[in-house]
Design an enzyme around this catalytic site. Structure first.
Site, mmCIF file in Angstrom:
data_model
loop_
_atom_site.group_PDB
_atom_site.id
_atom_site.type_symbol
_atom_site.label_atom_id
_atom_site.label_comp_id
_atom_site.label_asym_id
_atom_site.label_seq_id
_atom_site.Cartn_x
_atom_site.Cartn_y
_atom_site.Cartn_z
ATOM 1 N N SER A 94 0.989 -1.334 0.105
ATOM 2 C CA SER A 94 -0.415 -0.239 0.144
ATOM 3 C C SER A 94 1.005 1.492 -0.174
ATOM 4 O O SER A 94 2.027 1.325 0.543
ATOM 5 C CB SER A 94 -0.514 -0.054 1.474
ATOM 6 O OG SER A 94 -1.760 1.212 1.508
ATOM 7 N N TYR A 102 -1.584 -0.499 10.110
ATOM 8 C CA TYR A 102 -1.807 -1.189 9.182
ATOM 9 C C TYR A 102 -0.426 -1.031 8.259
ATOM 10 O O TYR A 102 -0.238 -1.255 7.817
ATOM 11 C CB TYR A 102 -3.166 -0.219 8.567
ATOM 12 C CG TYR A 102 -3.470 -0.313 6.975
ATOM 13 C CD1 TYR A 102 -3.491 -1.782 6.467
ATOM 14 C CD2 TYR A 102 -3.016 0.337 6.440
ATOM 15 C CE1 TYR A 102 -3.788 -2.089 5.603
ATOM 16 C CE2 TYR A 102 -3.529 0.060 5.236
ATOM 17 C CZ TYR A 102 -3.394 -0.725 4.098
ATOM 18 O OH TYR A 102 -3.450 -1.080 2.957
ATOM 19 N N LYS A 153 2.390 -3.499 6.496
ATOM 20 C CA LYS A 153 2.393 -3.937 4.816
ATOM 21 C C LYS A 153 4.020 -3.218 4.608
ATOM 22 O O LYS A 153 4.323 -4.178 3.715
ATOM 23 C CB LYS A 153 1.635 -2.572 4.092
ATOM 24 C CG LYS A 153 -0.285 -2.876 4.287
ATOM 25 C CD LYS A 153 -0.035 -4.129 3.415
ATOM 26 C CE LYS A 153 -1.297 -5.030 3.250
ATOM 27 N NZ LYS A 153 -1.832 -5.452 2.973
HETATM 28 C C1 UD1 Z 1 -6.253 5.616 2.240
HETATM 29 C C2 UD1 Z 1 -5.890 5.187 3.431
HETATM 30 C C3 UD1 Z 1 -4.329 4.821 2.951
HETATM 31 C C4 UD1 Z 1 -4.658 3.522 2.027
HETATM 32 C C5 UD1 Z 1 -5.191 3.921 0.798
HETATM 33 C C6 UD1 Z 1 -5.088 3.585 -0.403
HETATM 34 C C7 UD1 Z 1 -6.875 6.029 5.443
HETATM 35 C C8 UD1 Z 1 -6.386 6.902 6.889
HETATM 36 N N1 UD1 Z 1 -5.195 6.145 4.564
HETATM 37 O O1 UD1 Z 1 -6.054 6.519 1.800
HETATM 38 O O2 UD1 Z 1 -3.567 3.735 4.503
HETATM 39 O O3 UD1 Z 1 -3.204 3.648 1.221
HETATM 40 O O4 UD1 Z 1 -7.129 4.589 1.963
HETATM 41 O O5 UD1 Z 1 -6.698 2.558 -0.203
HETATM 42 O O6 UD1 Z 1 -7.687 5.756 5.531
HETATM 43 N N2 UD1 Z 1 -11.919 13.156 2.322
HETATM 44 C C9 UD1 Z 1 -12.402 13.490 2.400
HETATM 45 N N3 UD1 Z 1 -14.641 13.422 2.453
HETATM 46 C C10 UD1 Z 1 -14.479 12.012 3.343
HETATM 47 C C11 UD1 Z 1 -13.286 10.950 3.132
HETATM 48 C C12 UD1 Z 1 -11.840 11.546 2.493
HETATM 49 O O7 UD1 Z 1 -11.922 14.732 2.367
HETATM 50 O O8 UD1 Z 1 -16.241 11.871 3.029
HETATM 51 C C13 UD1 Z 1 -10.297 12.733 1.787
HETATM 52 C C14 UD1 Z 1 -9.588 12.453 2.992
HETATM 53 O O9 UD1 Z 1 -9.497 13.354 3.729
HETATM 54 C C15 UD1 Z 1 -8.038 12.394 2.135
HETATM 55 C C16 UD1 Z 1 -8.438 11.943 0.826
HETATM 56 O O10 UD1 Z 1 -10.278 12.288 0.774
HETATM 57 O O11 UD1 Z 1 -8.034 13.387 1.405
HETATM 58 C C17 UD1 Z 1 -8.550 10.177 -0.026
HETATM 59 O O12 UD1 Z 1 -9.770 9.641 1.385
HETATM 60 P P1 UD1 Z 1 -9.052 8.348 1.315
HETATM 61 O O13 UD1 Z 1 -9.644 7.357 0.343
HETATM 62 O O14 UD1 Z 1 -9.782 8.155 2.875
HETATM 63 O O15 UD1 Z 1 -7.747 7.173 0.867
HETATM 64 P P2 UD1 Z 1 -6.247 7.542 1.865
HETATM 65 O O16 UD1 Z 1 -6.425 8.490 3.693
HETATM 66 O O17 UD1 Z 1 -6.094 8.419 1.043
#
Ligand code: UD1
Length: 328
Positions: A117, A141, A145
């Protein structure tokens, strides 16, 4: 070759199974069905139901199906949960991997693809993350990995196994609606859920040092990711024992949360303004892959764009939540 695909009933795993069988490879799914869904396993592909912690069952599955390669996706993958339950994550992800690798070396399996990841990088302070960017995971997590990669590589070297660790960036989309992600843990489904509930999608922070202030990520279509596994598996099968590859699997293109929220409105026909809320602790401002090494080593690069991801994910969402289409 016959490939044992652990976690093959999960969202990503089921796409890998489908891509492998579409490419003419034989697949066997090994899944404890804790979050996997048996129906995702295609007709004609055997399903062994159990945990990779079960050494006897793993050994039997490898022998009975004459497995020659393994693609290991079975793991716990929720970052927040891993912070609360580190012992469980180390047990399932690390011990599960150790037991599997031990059986793999005994069974004379030749190739091993490990699902890693972008979480291994933590908060990278670079424009494009290369495989040489220092790894500083921010959660148990991500630690499992990274340590998993180390164990895979060391075992490969010691036992003449060809290995690859694929560092997935932000996976989205579906190859067909019934294979869509059923979890609501990532941006795209979380926005879908808010829209369906008649609520405003949330943007976790708009004060980051990025062009529009929201976090930037590298989104990759799950079907592209699955195809990367096929190419990797074939490459390993054709390389000398002990070969090891560590590859970013992304598109090399940054997309902001705000851009994603706007695109989702456009694709779904909703017109709900997102609401900016506080930053989510631990979120890096920008994580975008350099996809050069995968292109060079595999001759692979992603074909599908963000619109393909959102459109296909939405088709899967509406299949599970028909009211989402009706409340527009
Ligand atoms: C997540 C995992 C990461 C993993 C990656 C790929 C977390 C903290 N991290 O990354 O370990 O490698 O997936 O599988 O879970 N966001 C919003 N509003 C929402 C949901 C998300 O603003 O309702 C934003 C988050 O702050 C982030 C982005 O969208 O900046 C992507 O979020 P998310 O899909 O959860 O993935 P990551 O956090 O990047």
């Amino acid at each position: 070759m016959t490939w044992l695909i652990t976690g093959g009933a999960g969202y990503i795993g089921a796409h890998v199974v489908r891509a492998m069988t579409d490419a003419g490879e034989r697949a066997v799914v090994y899944d404890d069905l804790s979050s996997g869904i048996a129906k995702r396993v295609p007709q004609g592909v055997p399903l062994v139901t159990g945990s990779t912690l079960d050494a006897d069952l793993v050994a039997r599955a490898l022998a009975e199906h004459e497995v020659t390669g393994v693609v290991h996706l079975a793991a716990k993958k929720q970052v927040g949960e891993s912070v609360e339950q580190p012992l469980r994550y180390y047990h399932e992800n690390m011990e599960g991997l150790r037991v599997l690798l031990s059986a793999v070396t005994e069974a004379g399996v030749r190739s091993f693809v490990f699902s890693s990841s972008a979480a291994v990088y933590g908060m990278p302070d670079v424009d494009l993350v290369t495989e040489e960017t220092p790894c500083l995971p921010m959660s148990p997590y991500g630690e499992t990995k990274l340590a998993g990669e180390w164990l895979v590589r060391a075992t490969g070297r010691a036992h003449g196994l060809s290995t690859a660790s694929l560092r997935y960036f932000n996976v989205a989309g579906a190859a067909s609606p019934e294979l869509a992600d059923t979890g609501v843990y990532n941006l795209v489904p979380m926005v879908f859920e808010k829209l369906t509930d008649g609520a405003a999608p949330r943007i976790f922070g708009a004060d980051y040092a990025t062009p529009d202030g929201t976090c930037v990520r590298d989104y990759i279509h799950v079907a592209d990711l699955a195809e990367a596994h096929v190419v990797t598996a074939r490459k390993l099968a054709a390389t000398a024992p002990g070969t090891d590859l560590t590859l970013n699997i992304g598109r090399g293109e940054g997309v902001s949360v705000r851009e994603m929220a706007d695109l989702i409105n456009d694709v779904t026909g909703y017109d709900t303004a997102a609401e900016v809320t506080a930053r989510r602790p631990g979120d890096p401002a920008r994580v975008v892959a350099s996809a050069d090494r995968a292109a060079r080593e595999l001759g692979w690069s992603a074909k599908r764009d963000v619109r393909d991801m959102v459109t296909s994910a939405w088709a899967g969402w509406v299949r599970l939540h028909p009211e989402a289409a009706r409340t527009r």
